[in-house]
Write an enzyme that holds these catalytic residues in place. Structure first.
Site, PDB file in Angstrom:
ATOM      1  N   GLU B  67      48.941  45.014  39.299  1.00 10.64           N
ATOM      2  CA  GLU B  67      49.333  44.063  40.350  1.00 10.64           C
ATOM      3  C   GLU B  67      50.844  44.032  40.593  1.00 10.64           C
ATOM      4  OE1 GLU B  67      47.194  43.175  37.929  1.00 10.64           O
ATOM      5  OE2 GLU B  67      45.323  42.631  38.946  1.00 10.64           O
ATOM      6  N   HIS B 136      41.416  31.507  36.334  1.00 10.81           N
ATOM      7  CA  HIS B 136      40.913  32.017  37.616  1.00 10.81           C
ATOM      8  C   HIS B 136      40.822  30.908  38.665  1.00 10.81           C
ATOM      9  CE1 HIS B 136      40.337  36.028  36.410  1.00 10.81           C
ATOM     10  NE2 HIS B 136      39.285  36.318  37.138  1.00 10.81           N
TER      11      HIS B 136
END
Lengths: 81, 331, 336
Positions: B67, B136
């Site tokens: 990422e 998350h």
């Protein structure tokens, strides 16, 4: 004995589904694994399979109605084999 | 240029979901401008199936699990002639991406004295309220509000995600989009015009009213709309504002509403310490204090992590009942 | 003049520009004319110019906090660079970058990153862009021996190899990340060898020999333009000055004074190249001419910079956004 049909989980972010079409009517026989209802989510329209063989006795979510995942949406009487 | 002017402007509307509008906007921008590319992990899994099937590998880049660097790759590509949409899928991954976003994308135009531009869009989805636990379930836009040089949007309707995503792609500065998955299934009328643009930096009054101003951000908008309907039945008139762009914030619209109502409730799902509500409250305190009839109320996630168990998580995010109660408390 | 001689002349000129620019810069820094921090690349000119001279004007580049040499190596004019060091309005970055960020986009530099390893993904993105746009542009990515231990090095080299991107990863290995030696920080001290793990060629060269760096970089550039992908080049070089001018480092010295002196005496890239030029195609007079013109260029740059105005307070918000909306926002100026 009756088996409950649960609105399935389809992955992250999909928290609700809408019945687009019941493929069986009350009183119809269904086999385990046979498609019973079409559910529309934000991502797709998917068929849901019957969890048991028997007779569809109750529909708890009408076409066009929306419910959260994990909700009970129908009942199948599996004593009438 | 003349082509765009002479092109017929279809003003037809079509019903679609928020997620479909989001994908539609990307398809149209990819088709309009060959400099636009999409980069991300498992793009098909996170709602982009139509993109993967429609465009070739030169336009849709499937990323390895890197990422930080693929965010930087998007920035480098933006500085050298492309207009990438970097899809970071889950908002928690924004932390890994934050170094290139903050240290490179936001700063390079300024640090080079305007020699370069960075026309890149970073997208991410905010998942919460569905038992995914703290790693998350983040809504991390407040961290980025504190970074000069970024533009940040979080639209709440299908028409707005289409129009604002398109504006973001066509903008010459880095734009972050925080998409709330609670809005994915929301349906609405969306213009079919491929040049339907919603300007960055403009709030929208979703519902005009006179008693209390409610500003709701992202997924909180759905509950705030329901609350406003219920309160209307009880004779309480809500003016409901969607900032749509979180940075730069359209304070004029909020200030004008508070001047009218004198009461303000702020609803958002980010943690309450130094979030967007804090900033709005501070600006109202500095510049709109005289208008206030009652103290400002903020409904936010508390300063606690998002738990896994539904039994606990249901207490974290403000619900419709709390919005209704907060509004009534100000009457 | 032959092609080779023309290139040698330009190579020597650019190396000397870096040396003189930084010698004068150091003097001005100590005299209080240059604010902030000053990181000189004196001793590393052979690596920088050897790599840059292998590029075309249209090729792109990224650099590091030790940034002065990179634009000069790529052919930038000195005036705006010197003005930037002094924080002047005429600086290449309008006084918003300074010593660590001397990026001159007119010679293809897209950024000089003072975040160690921060430029590596950007260069990789430039390579991806060249591939999408179907041009034959390549990107030269400078970084130091410290940066190869950043995650961005690993992630970016993997992607560049996977997609065969036209990027030349050039490690200026001067042996020390500030005070931390390779021996104290690298599990695999042979940096070029790391390339193998990513499926790309890795080449170690003597960074003090500008011709060796040029040769290795030219081959890497040709490979990149052919579509055969990236190369990692490790140029073993040496920093003659301290990490930062005036930096006080307490405790035991991290490198011996003798090591520094030996490198200055025997491994000065300018002296080595000058000797090689005299041995082959250049006369003493020809080199003198280059040297005096460079001295004049640096002198002119200093005069230009000193005569330039500082940016006015009203310019504080300039260059923030390409298309500003409500900027600066309400209340933003009251705190200033």
């Amino acid at each position: 004995m009756s088996t409950k049909l649960i609105l399935p989980k389809w992955g992250m972010g999909i928290e609700e589904g809408t019945v687009s079409r019941w493929l069986k009517a009350i009183g119809d026989r269904v086999e385990q694994g046979e498609p019973i209802v079409e559910i529309e989510t934000a991502k797709a329209i998917q068929e849901v399979e019957s969890p048991a063989s028997g007779v569809l006795t109750r529909i708890l979510l009408a076409e066009g109605e929306t419910a959260p995942v994990n909700s009970e949406i129908a009942e199948i009487d599996d004593s009438q084999r | 240029m003349s082509l765009a002017i002479n092109k017929p402007r279809p003003d037809t509307m079509v019903q679609m979901t928020f997620l479909d509008a989001l994908v539609q906007a990307q398809i149209e921008e990819l088709e309009r401008d060959e400099r636009v590319i999409v980069m991300g992990e498992d793009i098909a899994v996170y709602g982009g199936g139509k993109l993967v099937s429609r465009f070739d590998e030169r336009r849709i880049w499937s990323m390895p699990i890197s990422e930080t660097s693929f965010t930087g790759v998007g920035i480098g590509a933006a500085m050298t002639g492309l207009r990438p949409i970097v899809d970071l899928s889950i908002a928690s991954f924004m932390y890994l991406a934050s170094d290139p976003i903050i240290n490179q994308a936001s700063k390079l135009r300024y640090m080079t004295g305007g020699q370069v531009k960075v026309p890149v869009v970073f997208r991410c989805c905010m998942y919460y309220g569905s038992s995914l636990a703290a790693q998350h379930s983040d809504r991390p836009y407040p961290q980025f509000l504190n970074v000069p040089g970024l533009k940040i949007i979080s639209p709440t309707s299908p028409a707005d995600i289409k129009g604002l995503l398109k504006s973001a792609v066509r903008d010459d500065d880095p734009v972050l989009i925080f998409e709330d998955t609670k809005l994915w299934p929301v349906k609405g009328e969306v213009p079919t015009d491929p040049d339907h643009l919603v300007p960055i930096g403009k709030a929208e009054i979703k519902r005009a009213g006179s008693d209390v101003t409610v500003v709701a951000i992202g997924g909180a908008m759905r509950l705030a709309m329901d609350a406003a309907k219920d309160l209307a039945e009880e004779g309480i008139s809500i003016e409901l504002i969607d900032p749509r762009t979180l940075k730069p914030l359209d304070m004029d619209t909020i200030m004008a509403s508070v001047a009218k109502t004198g009461r303000l409730v702020l609803v958002e799902n980010a943690h309450r310490v130094a979030n967007l509500s804090s900033e709005i409250a501070a600006l109202i305190a500095e510049e709109g204090f005289e208008s206030l009839k009652k103290p400002i109320r903020r409904l936010c996630a508390p300063d606690v992590h998002v738990p896994f168990s539904p039994a606990l998580e249901q207490h974290v995010f403000p619900g419709k009942a709390q919005i209704v109660a907060a509004v009534k408390g100000l009457m | 003049m032959s092609l080779t001689k023309g290139r040698d002349s330009e190579t020597y000129r650019r190396m000397l520009r870096i040396r003189k620019f930084e010698e004068e810069g150091t003097r001005l820094y100590k005299a209080g004319k240059i604010p902030g921090a000053f990181h000189a690349s004196i001793g590393q000119e052979g690596t920088i110019v050897g790599a840059c001279i292998a590029l075309c004007d249209s090729d792109a580049m990224t650099g590091t906090h030790r940034s002065h040499g990179h634009p000069i190596g790529k052919g930038a004019e000195l005036k705006a660079l010197m003005a930037e060091l002094m924080g002047k309005a005429t600086g290449i970055c309008k006084g918003r970058g300074g010593s660590m960020h001397l990026a001159d986009n007119s010679v293809g530099i897209i950024g000089e990153s003072a975040i160690v390893g921060g430029g590596i993904p950007l260069a990789t993105g430039c390579g991806l862009s060249a591939k999408v746009r179907q041009t034959d542009q390549v990107c030269l990515c400078f970084f130091g021996d410290g940066a190869v231990n950043q995650g961005t090095f690993h992630e970016s080299l993997n992607m560049a190899s996977l997609w065969k991107l036209p990027v030349i990863y050039l490690c200026e290995n001067n042996g020390y990340a500030i005070t931390t030696s390779i021996a104290r920080s690298h599990g695999q001290p042979n940096i070029a060898k790391r390339a193998e793990a990513y499926g790309m060629p890795g080449i170690a060269v003597d960074g003090q020999d500008v011709r060796e760096v040029y040769k290795a970089t030219s081959e890497a550039v040709a490979r990149a333009r052919r579509g055969d992908g990236p190369t990692l080049i490790e140029a073993k070089t040496y920093r003659f000055d301290e990490h930062q001018v005036g930096l006080f480092i307490p405790g035991t010295p991290y490198r011996h004074a003798e090591e520094v002196e030996t490198n200055k005496k025997l491994r000065d890239p300018l002296l080595l190249f000058r000797r090689a030029l005299l041995d082959t195609s250049f006369s003493e007079a020809e080199l003198h001419e280059i040297e005096s013109s460079v001295v004049a260029e640096v002198r002119d740059a200093i005069q230009f910079a000193e005569a330039s105005p500082f940016p006015p307070a009203s310019a504080l918000y300039d260059y923030m956004y390409s298309n500003p909306i409500l900027y600066p926002p309400q209340g933003a100026t009251s705190a200033v």
